[in-house]
Scaffold this active site. Structure first.
Site, PDB file in Angstrom:
ATOM      1  N   ILE A   1      22.933  43.292  32.807  1.00 35.11           N
ATOM      2  CA  ILE A   1      22.752  44.119  34.004  1.00 35.11           C
ATOM      3  C   ILE A   1      24.048  44.770  34.459  1.00 35.11           C
ATOM      4  CG2 ILE A   1      20.820  42.685  34.743  1.00 35.11           C
ATOM      5  CD1 ILE A   1      22.587  41.577  36.966  1.00 35.11           C
TER       6      ILE A   1
ATOM      7  N   ASP B   1      28.332  42.008  42.601  1.00 40.33           N
ATOM      8  CA  ASP B   1      28.032  40.951  43.571  1.00 40.33           C
ATOM      9  C   ASP B   1      27.964  41.478  44.997  1.00 40.33           C
ATOM     10  OD1 ASP B   1      27.967  39.168  41.512  1.00 40.33           O
ATOM     11  OD2 ASP B   1      29.795  38.093  42.051  1.00 40.33           O
TER      12      ASP B   1
ATOM     13  N   GLY C   1      39.518  40.237  43.554  1.00 39.13           N
ATOM     14  CA  GLY C   1      40.720  39.817  42.843  1.00 39.13           C
ATOM     15  C   GLY C   1      41.617  40.999  42.509  1.00 39.13           C
TER      16      GLY C   1
ATOM     17  N   ARG D   1      41.070  40.370  33.038  1.00 36.54           N
ATOM     18  CA  ARG D   1      41.197  39.575  34.261  1.00 36.54           C
ATOM     19  C   ARG D   1      42.631  39.068  34.385  1.00 36.54           C
ATOM     20  NH1 ARG D   1      36.603  38.561  36.836  1.00 36.54           N
ATOM     21  NH2 ARG D   1      34.619  38.671  35.734  1.00 36.54           N
TER      22      ARG D   1
ATOM     23  N   GLU E   1      23.953  32.494  40.329  1.00 36.29           N
ATOM     24  CA  GLU E   1      24.780  31.577  39.538  1.00 36.29           C
ATOM     25  C   GLU E   1      25.571  30.600  40.396  1.00 36.29           C
ATOM     26  OE1 GLU E   1      28.076  33.451  37.492  1.00 36.29           O
ATOM     27  OE2 GLU E   1      28.019  35.137  38.888  1.00 36.29           O
TER      28      GLU E   1
END
Length: 442
Positions: A364, A210, A181, A154, A309
């Site tokens: 997952i 997502d 990002g 990241r 979340e």
């Protein structure tokens, strides 16, 4: 349709390094009906909104259709490509790497594809490991494995150093595989390249379980993640039904978007409550989650709750904002908080719940891609290769009404895609769970 502001046609114009004058080596056709696959004409477009009211004039707003072009910009035998994977793991990363390598080496005939190690760190020789050559033999079976053979990380690197690295290595096309990002970083690299007026293409391939990237109806990895999440919800249902007042509580990924939670809830059909960031809900009070859950337990003696979340963050105590290396706000862990809240409330009202908590977040996303995602990875990767070889840059390949499109990074990265509370997915979930009966807002 999307909930974000409609772009202008000017914002949807894809940047090109220059005029494409070389004949493509791909054995495709320009003649319809000859039983040979066709090149995509540069003027072919996909409508932004294919739906209209009867009698209404259709909007001219449209995207450039992705696909192989008859003329290309780069000379294949003189071209070096590089692939970088960034951010969290996602099913299908290795599929994309493999499809890119095979399309570039075998079909376009370029001679060198570099694998950048551990995300954007690998574009900075001061902190990253050197790249390695990606060959047909190396990628031959990687699509059967989860994760990424390139490694990931990241956070961005200094864009000037990244561009220096590309120049030093003779890279002509950089493929950036990652989420929003990653694509913001790709846009910054492309902007530095443009400032220097260098002939280097930057192409994004949208990756995130997502499913929150604009102008990409479904990102690769999402379908596999939903399939795996469905299994966890089913197991939570088994646990809940096996004890008196059993509650299976499942926390799934989804920082700002509830697509996994909603889709997995529908796929399973066993959840009674699904909580997502886009639809805030109250925890306490007559119309709150805890009271609704208690009524469910008194009626059926078991329940399943699925929460993203990023949902319920307003329930937790305020604390100073902290961010990860990618600039994402670190979320407070709502799962254990809700588990304790359910136990405390049920004990208080004299109807104790037996809570079984599941957090399959990393599971997952670390499995290999299923068939649905494998097919999407193949489509996205080859379309990205076509875009790069045609000299397009500062763009990603999106999926719009099942059409692959080329989308400028600037317009794709300016906001996250979110689930619409007025859309088909959320309405279907409400019809299944009937949770609108208790929800009344914050």
């Amino acid at each position: 349709m999307p909930t974000y502001p409609k772009p202008t046609q000017e914002q949807l114009v894809v940047t090109r390094l220059g005029e494409a004058r070389l004949v493509s080596p791909l054995p495709l056709s320009t003649t319809p009906g000859d039983n040979i696959g066709d090149f995509v004409d540069d003027d072919l477009r996909a409508l932004y909104n294919p739906r209209i009211m009867l009698g209404e004039k259709p909007s001219d707003l449209c995207f450039e259709l992705a696909g192989a072009r008859r003329e290309i910009f780069f000379t294949p035998q003189d071209t070096t490509a590089a692939i970088v994977t960034c951010g969290g793991l996602c099913p299908g990363l290795n599929n994309v790497i493999r499809s890119l390598v095979l399309e570039l080496l075998m079909n376009y005939g370029i001679r060198n594809v570099l694998g950048i190690r551990y995300g954007y760190h690998g574009l900075n020789p001061n902190v990253g490991r050197p790249p390695f050559e990606l060959t047909k033999e190396l990628v031959d079976e990687i699509h059967h494995k989860g994760g990424t053979i390139l490694g990931t990380s990241r956070g961005p690197q200094e864009h000037k150093e990244s561009v220096d690295f590309l120049v030093d290595r003779g890279v002509n096309i950089l493929f950036c595989v990652g989420g929003d990002g990653t694509q913001r970083g790709a846009h910054q690299i492309a902007s530095e390249i443009a400032r220097r007026k260098l002939p280097i293409s930057v192409i994004g391939i949208p990756k995130t379980i997502d499913n929150d990237i604009k102008y990409c109806y479904r990102t690769f990895g999402f379908a596999t993640a939903v399939s795996e999440a469905e299994k966890v919800i089913d197991r939570a249902h088994v646990e809940a039904k096996s004890v008196l007042n059993g509650v299976g509580l499942v926390k799934l990924m989804g920082r700002h978007a509830g697509f996994i939670t909603a889709a997995a809830t529908l796929a399973s059909g066993e959840a009674n409550f699904a909580l997502i960031p886009e639809v805030p809900m109250q925890l306490h009070g007559e119309h709150g989650l805890l009271a609704a859950l208690d009524r469910r337990l008194k009626a059926r003696e078991h329940a399943v709750v699925v929460i993203a979340e990023g949902a319920g963050q307003h329930w937790l105590d305020e604390c100073p904002d902290e961010f990860d290396a990618s600039g994402n706000l670190l979320l407070r862990d709502v799962g254990p908080f809700l588990a304790h809240a359910i136990k405390d409330y049920s004990n208080k009202v004299g109807n104790p719940a037996n809570v079984k908590y599941f957090d399959p977040s990393y599971h997952i996303r670390s499995v290999h891609a299923d068939a649905t995602d494998s097919l999407l990875c193949e489509r996205l990767a080859r379309a990205a290769a076509h875009a790069g070889m045609a000299g397009k840059t500062d763009m990603l390949v999106g999926l719009w009404h099942n059409q692959l499109i080329d989308v400028p990074l600037a317009v794709s990265c300016d906001a996250k895609k979110q689930l619409s509370p007025e859309g088909e997915l959320w309405m279907a979930l409400q019809a299944l769970t009937r949770q609108e009966k208790w929800y009344s807002g914050v």
